[in-house]
Design a protein around this motif. Sequence first.
Motif, PDB file in Angstrom:
ATOM      1  N   LEU A  15       0.807  -1.320   0.045  1.00 48.06           N
ATOM      2  CA  LEU A  15       0.057   0.098  -0.034  1.00 48.06           C
ATOM      3  C   LEU A  15       0.676   1.285  -0.072  1.00 48.06           C
ATOM      4  N   ILE A  16       0.846   2.252  -0.932  1.00 49.83           N
ATOM      5  CA  ILE A  16       1.554   3.292  -1.081  1.00 49.83           C
ATOM      6  C   ILE A  16       0.343   4.545  -0.633  1.00 49.83           C
ATOM      7  N   SER A  17       0.696   4.839   0.884  1.00 54.25           N
ATOM      8  CA  SER A  17      -0.314   5.572   1.494  1.00 54.25           C
ATOM      9  C   SER A  17       0.051   5.357   2.755  1.00 54.25           C
ATOM     10  N   GLY A  18      -0.189   6.329   3.802  1.00 57.36           N
ATOM     11  CA  GLY A  18      -0.392   6.292   5.205  1.00 57.36           C
ATOM     12  C   GLY A  18      -1.477   6.558   5.948  1.00 57.36           C
ATOM     13  N   ASP A  19      -2.431   6.652   5.107  1.00 54.66           N
ATOM     14  CA  ASP A  19      -4.034   6.774   5.508  1.00 54.66           C
ATOM     15  C   ASP A  19      -4.476   5.943   6.305  1.00 54.66           C
ATOM     16  N   SER A  20      -5.147   6.402   7.694  1.00 54.76           N
ATOM     17  CA  SER A  20      -5.371   5.258   8.597  1.00 54.76           C
ATOM     18  C   SER A  20      -6.941   4.692   7.925  1.00 54.76           C
ATOM     19  N   ASP A  21      -7.571   5.266   7.103  1.00 54.95           N
ATOM     20  CA  ASP A  21      -8.817   4.719   6.488  1.00 54.95           C
ATOM     21  C   ASP A  21      -8.509   3.432   5.820  1.00 54.95           C
ATOM     22  N   VAL A  23      -6.809   0.743   7.481  1.00 52.95           N
ATOM     23  CA  VAL A  23      -6.983  -0.058   8.717  1.00 52.95           C
ATOM     24  C   VAL A  23      -7.673  -1.312   8.575  1.00 52.95           C
ATOM     25  N   PRO A  24      -8.961  -1.212   8.223  1.00 52.04           N
ATOM     26  CA  PRO A  24      -9.755  -2.423   8.141  1.00 52.04           C
ATOM     27  C   PRO A  24      -9.290  -3.277   6.872  1.00 52.04           C
ATOM     28  N   ALA A  25      -8.867  -2.704   5.844  1.00 52.84           N
ATOM     29  CA  ALA A  25      -8.232  -3.554   5.041  1.00 52.84           C
ATOM     30  C   ALA A  25      -7.016  -4.286   5.208  1.00 52.84           C
ATOM     31  N   ALA A  26      -6.250  -3.444   5.841  1.00 56.78           N
ATOM     32  CA  ALA A  26      -5.103  -3.892   6.265  1.00 56.78           C
ATOM     33  C   ALA A  26      -5.097  -5.159   7.401  1.00 56.78           C
ATOM     34  N   LYS A  27      -6.057  -5.152   8.338  1.00 54.41           N
ATOM     35  CA  LYS A  27      -6.467  -5.962   9.329  1.00 54.41           C
ATOM     36  C   LYS A  27      -7.083  -7.326   8.487  1.00 54.41           C
ATOM     37  N   LEU A  28      -7.952  -6.980   7.412  1.00 58.11           N
ATOM     38  CA  LEU A  28      -8.566  -8.046   6.775  1.00 58.11           C
ATOM     39  C   LEU A  28      -7.536  -9.090   6.144  1.00 58.11           C
ATOM     40  N   ALA A  29      -6.641  -8.410   5.282  1.00 57.04           N
ATOM     41  CA  ALA A  29      -5.445  -8.845   4.361  1.00 57.04           C
ATOM     42  C   ALA A  29      -4.590  -9.952   5.525  1.00 57.04           C
ATOM     43  N   ARG A  30      -4.250  -9.306   6.498  1.00 59.48           N
ATOM     44  CA  ARG A  30      -3.593 -10.057   7.462  1.00 59.48           C
ATOM     45  C   ARG A  30      -3.981 -11.118   8.264  1.00 59.48           C
ATOM     46  N   GLY A  33      -3.967 -14.166   5.762  1.00 63.98           N
ATOM     47  CA  GLY A  33      -2.538 -14.388   5.710  1.00 63.98           C
ATOM     48  C   GLY A  33      -1.891 -13.738   4.453  1.00 63.98           C
ATOM     49  N   VAL A  34      -2.178 -12.872   4.224  1.00 64.62           N
ATOM     50  CA  VAL A  34      -1.511 -11.926   3.061  1.00 64.62           C
ATOM     51  C   VAL A  34      -0.578 -11.055   3.795  1.00 64.62           C
ATOM     52  N   ASP A  35       0.556 -10.836   3.174  1.00 63.19           N
ATOM     53  CA  ASP A  35       1.916  -9.963   3.718  1.00 63.19           C
ATOM     54  C   ASP A  35       1.527  -8.686   3.447  1.00 63.19           C
ATOM     55  N   PHE A  36       1.218  -7.840   4.551  1.00 60.12           N
ATOM     56  CA  PHE A  36       0.825  -6.256   4.023  1.00 60.12           C
ATOM     57  C   PHE A  36       2.025  -5.200   4.471  1.00 60.12           C
ATOM     58  N   THR A  37       2.550  -4.713   3.521  1.00 55.29           N
ATOM     59  CA  THR A  37       3.778  -3.807   3.571  1.00 55.29           C
ATOM     60  C   THR A  37       3.175  -2.365   3.000  1.00 55.29           C
ATOM     61  N   LEU A  38       3.816  -1.432   3.805  1.00 54.38           N
ATOM     62  CA  LEU A  38       3.294  -0.328   3.732  1.00 54.38           C
ATOM     63  C   LEU A  38       4.475   0.601   3.210  1.00 54.38           C
ATOM     64  N   ASP A  39       4.190   1.482   2.061  1.00 56.42           N
ATOM     65  CA  ASP A  39       5.058   2.492   1.559  1.00 56.42           C
ATOM     66  C   ASP A  39       4.415   3.951   1.828  1.00 56.42           C
ATOM     67  N   PRO A  40       5.117   4.713   3.049  1.00 56.36           N
ATOM     68  CA  PRO A  40       4.131   6.003   3.151  1.00 56.36           C
ATOM     69  C   PRO A  40       4.541   7.158   2.618  1.00 56.36           C
ATOM     70  N   MET A  41       5.940   6.795   1.446  1.00 55.35           N
ATOM     71  CA  MET A  41       6.324   7.887   0.866  1.00 55.35           C
ATOM     72  C   MET A  41       6.745   8.970   1.488  1.00 55.35           C
ATOM     73  N   HIS A  42       7.420   8.619   2.833  1.00 52.98           N
ATOM     74  CA  HIS A  42       8.206   9.348   3.714  1.00 52.98           C
ATOM     75  C   HIS A  42       7.282  10.275   4.817  1.00 52.98           C
ATOM     76  N   ALA A  43       6.198   9.999   4.613  1.00 51.83           N
ATOM     77  CA  ALA A  43       4.996  10.766   5.416  1.00 51.83           C
ATOM     78  C   ALA A  43       4.940   9.960   6.468  1.00 51.83           C
ATOM     79  N   SER A  44       4.533  10.592   7.640  1.00 51.97           N
ATOM     80  CA  SER A  44       4.063   9.690   8.908  1.00 51.97           C
ATOM     81  C   SER A  44       2.837   9.146   8.623  1.00 51.97           C
ATOM     82  N   ILE A  45       2.959   8.188   9.382  1.00 53.72           N
ATOM     83  CA  ILE A  45       1.631   7.460   9.470  1.00 53.72           C
ATOM     84  C   ILE A  45       1.007   7.274  10.781  1.00 53.72           C
ATOM     85  N   LYS A  46      -0.102   7.068  11.063  1.00 50.13           N
ATOM     86  CA  LYS A  46      -1.077   7.059  12.213  1.00 50.13           C
ATOM     87  C   LYS A  46      -0.577   5.769  12.925  1.00 50.13           C
TER      88      LYS A  46
END
Length: 76
Positions: A15-21, A23-30, A33-46
């Motif tokens: 996911l190329i974002s840092g938006d906490s919207d 969260v439900p998709a990340a929880k579901l994917a994990r 059994g899906v490996d969920f990696t985040l690229d916030p493009m140097h922005a802070s994340i919640k």
Amino acid sequence: MASVAYKKQVSRIVLISGDSDFVPAAKLARREGVDFTLDPMHASIKSDLHEHIDGKRTVFPKPLSKKQSNTNDNNM
């Protein structure tokens, strides 16, 4: 993201974002059994999003600030 996670069509989502919207998709994917990696493009994340990722990675280097850019220009 939910659809491909449920259908086991992917093993990793980046996911190329840092938006906490997301969260439900990340929880579901994990949970599926899906490996969920985040690229916030140097922005802070919640913190609530950080809690539900498997890893954080930024592909592109951080852009120089105007001050850093001017300093580099003067050194040439």
